[in-house]
Design an enzyme around this catalytic site. Structure first.
Site, PDB file in Angstrom:
ATOM      1  CE1 TYR A 166      -7.124   3.615  -8.590  1.00 44.52           C
ATOM      2  CE2 TYR A 166      -5.679   3.934 -10.151  1.00 44.52           C
ATOM      3  CZ  TYR A 166      -5.965   3.974  -8.745  1.00 44.52           C
ATOM      4  OH  TYR A 166      -4.889   3.739  -7.893  1.00 44.52           O
TER       5      TYR A 166
ATOM      6  CG  HIS B 136      -2.960   2.377 -11.935  1.00 50.85           C
ATOM      7  ND1 HIS B 136      -1.781   3.510 -11.465  1.00 50.85           N
ATOM      8  CD2 HIS B 136      -2.165   1.438 -10.447  1.00 50.85           C
ATOM      9  CE1 HIS B 136      -0.914   3.412 -10.312  1.00 50.85           C
ATOM     10  NE2 HIS B 136      -1.015   2.320  -9.684  1.00 50.85           N
TER      11      HIS B 136
ATOM     12  CG  HIS C  91      -1.218   0.373  -5.764  1.00 51.63           C
ATOM     13  ND1 HIS C  91      -0.326   0.538  -6.803  1.00 51.63           N
ATOM     14  CD2 HIS C  91      -0.987   0.832  -4.347  1.00 51.63           C
ATOM     15  CE1 HIS C  91       0.981   0.422  -6.036  1.00 51.63           C
ATOM     16  NE2 HIS C  91      -0.001   0.906  -4.990  1.00 51.63           N
TER      17      HIS C  91
ATOM     18  CB  CYS D 251       0.853  -0.767 -11.266  1.00 50.23           C
ATOM     19  SG  CYS D 251       0.782  -0.324  -8.991  1.00 50.23           S
TER      20      CYS D 251
ATOM     21  CE  LYS E  29     -13.573  10.808  -0.571  1.00 47.48           C
ATOM     22  NZ  LYS E  29     -11.780   9.997  -0.383  1.00 47.48           N
TER      23      LYS E  29
ATOM     24  CG  HIS F 161      -6.285   2.044   1.301  1.00 47.23           C
ATOM     25  ND1 HIS F 161      -5.326   3.083   1.467  1.00 47.23           N
ATOM     26  CD2 HIS F 161      -5.921   1.944  -0.115  1.00 47.23           C
ATOM     27  CE1 HIS F 161      -3.959   3.249   0.711  1.00 47.23           C
ATOM     28  NE2 HIS F 161      -4.897   2.634  -0.512  1.00 47.23           N
TER      29      HIS F 161
ATOM     30  CE1 TYR G 137      -9.861   5.649  -4.352  1.00 47.32           C
ATOM     31  CE2 TYR G 137      -8.987   3.485  -5.165  1.00 47.32           C
ATOM     32  CZ  TYR G 137      -8.862   4.895  -4.775  1.00 47.32           C
ATOM     33  OH  TYR G 137      -7.747   5.534  -4.806  1.00 47.32           O
TER      34      TYR G 137
ATOM     35  NE  ARG H 190      -7.567  -0.683  -5.471  1.00 52.53           N
ATOM     36  CZ  ARG H 190      -7.110   0.380  -5.179  1.00 52.53           C
ATOM     37  NH1 ARG H 190      -6.280   1.128  -6.378  1.00 52.53           N
ATOM     38  NH2 ARG H 190      -6.475   0.883  -3.827  1.00 52.53           N
TER      39      ARG H 190
ATOM     40  CG  HIS I 245      -8.011   5.345  -0.068  1.00 56.91           C
ATOM     41  ND1 HIS I 245      -7.001   5.689   0.247  1.00 56.91           N
ATOM     42  CD2 HIS I 245      -8.004   4.997  -1.432  1.00 56.91           C
ATOM     43  CE1 HIS I 245      -5.497   6.343  -1.277  1.00 56.91           C
ATOM     44  NE2 HIS I 245      -6.454   5.543  -2.080  1.00 56.91           N
TER      45      HIS I 245
ATOM     46  CG  HIS J 156       1.149   3.524  -6.056  1.00 59.03           C
ATOM     47  ND1 HIS J 156      -0.111   3.032  -7.784  1.00 59.03           N
ATOM     48  CD2 HIS J 156       0.137   4.636  -5.384  1.00 59.03           C
ATOM     49  CE1 HIS J 156      -1.007   3.339  -6.921  1.00 59.03           C
ATOM     50  NE2 HIS J 156      -0.897   4.449  -5.950  1.00 59.03           N
TER      51      HIS J 156
HETATM   52 ZN    ZN Z   1       0.194   1.300  -8.427  1.00 55.32          ZN
END
Ligand code: ZN
Length: 485
Positions: free
Chosen positions: A231, A249, A193, A251, A109, A127, A173, A189, A107, A264
Site C-alpha cells: 500500500y 501487506h 489486493h 496477504c 472514491k 475495486h 486507489y 493498484r 474503493h 485477507h
Molecule cells: Zn490481502
C-alpha cells in the site's frame, strides 16, 4: 379569503402599526440556512487520505470531489472571493454501488486534478475490475468495479462532464500527480489486493495515457504462506521527482498456519520509501541506491526500509518531501489485537534528516486521520479524530517544535455537534461491535487539497451513525467554510 385568514391579516396589520413591521420576524425566510458543511450526500466513506488529491485550489477557487449516493463521484467548487458555492454535480456513473442490498465498497472514491489547460479530471469507480467485463489482468487479480476517467467539458467549469475512460479499468486507489511541465501521472493498484502497483503517464493533458508500468511487485511468498502485497502513498517531490512511502501487506493464504483471519485482512507492516526520477525513469532508495522495478519484498527490505513496525500494524498516511528534498512519512500505527482490522492506530511521523530516519511510537499524536505540514523543526498535523474529553469528533491541529519527536494539542477547527440523531452504528458493519469504536476516528478525512488555500485545506466526511450518508466539510484555518445558499 376566509374569515380566519382575514382575521390573521388584521392582527398582523395591527401589530405592524404598533411595533413596526421591520421588527416582525421574517417567518418565511429561514435564517438557519447557513451551515458548516457544503453537502449532505457524502456516501460510504466519502473521502479518504489515499485517494488523492481529492481537491485542488486554482485561481481563487477550491474544487472538490467526493463519493456520493450509489458510490458515484460528485464535484463541488467554492469561490473564495465571493463566498459562492457551485454544485455538487454528479460527474460520472460508477458500476460500484448499484446493488441496494450490497455492501458499500468505497474503493472507487474519486481523485481530482486540474491539467495545464484548466480541465478538471476525476478518476474513480474501481475495486480491481472484473474478469468477465475487462478480460485477463496480467498484473494481478480482480474484485469489482471499473476504473473510469472523466473530464470537465470546459476549463474550470464543473457543471458538465465527459467520459474519457482511457486508463486501465483494473486500477484502484487512484493517486494523481501533475509535474511542472504538465505531464500527468496516474498511480494505482492494478487489481485487487494481490496485484502490482503501477503508473500510467500522459503528456497531453490526460487525453491519452501510456500503458501501465509496474513499480511494486506482488508475488507468492517463498514460505508458501501468502502473497507479497503493498500500500503506497505517492506524491510529487522536488523538480522532476516523484516520491513513494509504502507499507507491506501480509496477504495470507486461507490455509496458512499463521492465518486466523480468513485470508485477507488489513495486516500491514513496516514503512518504506523510494524516489522516482521522471526524467531518467530511475528509482532510488533514500540514500541513492538504484532500485529495480517492480520492486520486490526482498529488495525493499534490503534498500528501502524506513521503519520496522515490529508486531504493530500500520495504515498509510501521507508521504512528502520538504524544500531540501528530505522525506517525511506519516502513518497510523497500533497494536495487533486481532480480527481483521488490528487495534486502534495513532498518527505517527518519521523524517529523514539527510543521514538517518527519525521518529517514534510515543509522540503524543492521537487516533485520527489527516495530513501534515513541516517547516524546519516545526511539524503540524491536522487530524480528525475523537476528542478524548468530549467523545465527539474534533478536527484540530497538533503541533511539534522538536522535529516531530513530541506533539501537543493545537487549535481546534471543527467539532461535530450531536445533531444527527440515532447514532447507532451501521457504518462499520464489517467490524464486531466491541471493536467498532476503537479505531474509528468518527469521521473520514482526505489528504490536503492540492495547492490548498489556508482557508480550505482538507475535506472531512462526518461519520454520523444510523445512516450511510455523510455531511461533507471543507475545513481550513478559520474552521469549516460555511455555505449560505
Ligand atoms: Zn490481502
Amino acid at each position: 379569503m376566509n374569515k380566519q385568514a382575514f382575521s390573521s391579516v388584521v392582527i398582523v396589520m395591527t401589530l405592524c402599526l404598533v411595533i413596526g413591521c421591520a421588527n416582525l420576524p421574517q417567518i418565511h425566510k429561514n435564517t438557519n440556512l447557513q451551515r458548516d458543511y457544503f453537502a449532505e450526500n457524502g456516501f460510504g466513506e466519502g473521502v479518504a487520505v489515499v485517494q488523492h488529491p481529492a481537491g485542488e485550489y486554482k485561481n481563487g477557487v477550491t474544487y472538490l470531489a467526493y463519493q456520493g449516493p450509489k458510490e458515484d463521484p460528485y464535484v463541488a467548487a467554492y469561490n473564495h472571493a465571493t463566498g459562492e458555492w457551485k454544485g455538487p454535480y454528479k460527474a460520472g456513473v460508477s458500476i460500484l454501488g448499484k446493488n441496494p442490498r450490497g455492501k458499500i465498497d468505497s474503493h472507487g472514491k474519486p481523485t481530482l486534478i486540474i491539467d495545464h489547460a484548466g480541465y478538471i479530471h476525476i478518476f474513480y469507480g474501481s475495486h480491481g475490475g472484473v474478469l468477465d467485463l475487462h478480460g485477463k489482468n496480467a498484473l494481478g487479480d480482480y474484485h469489482s468495479g471499473e476504473n473510469k476517467h472523466a473530464v470537465s467539458a470546459r476549463p474550470y467549469d464543473i457543471s458538465e462532464w465527459v467520459d474519457l475512460d482511457n486508463v486501465s479499468p483494473f486500477g484502484t486507489y487512484n493517486q494523481a500527480i501533475k509535474m511542472e511541465n504538465g505531464d500527468l501521472y496516474l498511480f494505482n493498484r492494478h487489481g485487487a489486493h494481490r496485484s502490482d502497483w503501477v503508473y500510467q503517464k500522459s503528456t497531453d493533458n490526460g487525453r491519452t495515457f501510456e500503458s501501465p508500468v509496474s513499480f511494486l511487485k506482488h508475488k507468492a511468498r517463498a514460505d508458501g504462506l501468502g502473497t507479497d502485497s503493498w500500500y503506497p502513498y505517492v506524491s510529487k517531490g522536488v523538480g522532476n521527482q516523484i516520491v513513494v512511502g509504502f507499507d507491506y501487506h501480509f496477504c495470507w493464504n486461507r490455509n496458512a498456519p499463521r492465518n486466523n483471519r480468513g485470508g485477507h485482512s488489513t495486516e500491514r507492516k513496516n514503512l518504506y520509501y523510494m524516489t522516482f526520477n521522471t526524467d531518467t525513469n530511475e528509482w532510488h532508495s533514500v540514500d541513492g541506491q538504484l532500485l529495480s522495478i517492480p520492486l520486490t519484498k526482498e529488495e525493499a527490505d534490503a534498500k528501502a526500509l524506513a521503519f520496522d513496525t515490529g508486531k504493530n500494524w500500520t495504515f498509510n498516511g501521507t508521504t512528502k518531501v520538504d524544500a531540501k528534498g528530505n522525506p517525511h512519512i506519516s502513518a497510523y500505527i497500533g497494536e495487533d489485537i486481532g480480527w481483521q482490522i488490528g487495534g486502534p492506530k495513532n498518527a505517527r511521523y518519521f523524517r529523514w534528516d539527510g543521514s538517518r530516519w527519525n521518529g517514534n511510537l510515543n509522540n503524543g499524536l492521537p487516533i485520527g486521520r489527516g495530513d501534515f505540514l513541516s517547516s524546519g523543526d516545526n511539524v503540524s498535523f491536522l487530524l480528525s479524530g475523537i476528542d478524548s474529553q468530549t467523545k465527539r469528533t474534533s478536527v484540530r491541529w497538533w503541533e511539534s517544535n522538536d522535529a516531530g519527536e513530541t506533539f501537543t494539542q493545537g487549535h481546534e477547527l471543527l467539532q461535530f455537534k450531536d445533531d444527527w440523531d440515532d447514532r447507532t452504528s451501521n457504518a462499520d458493519s464489517l467490524r464486531p461491535k466491541s471493536l467498532s469504536n476503537l479505531d474509528s476516528p468518527g469521521s473520514a478525512s482526505s489528504s490536503f487539497i492540492r495547492n490548498a488555500h489556508p482557508d480550505a485545506r482538507i475535506i472531512i466526511a462526518e461519520k454520523a451513525d444510523g445512516t450511510d450518508y455523510r455531511r461533507m466539510y471543507l475545513v481550513g484555518d478559520n474552521g469549516p467554510v460555511v455555505r449560505r445558499d
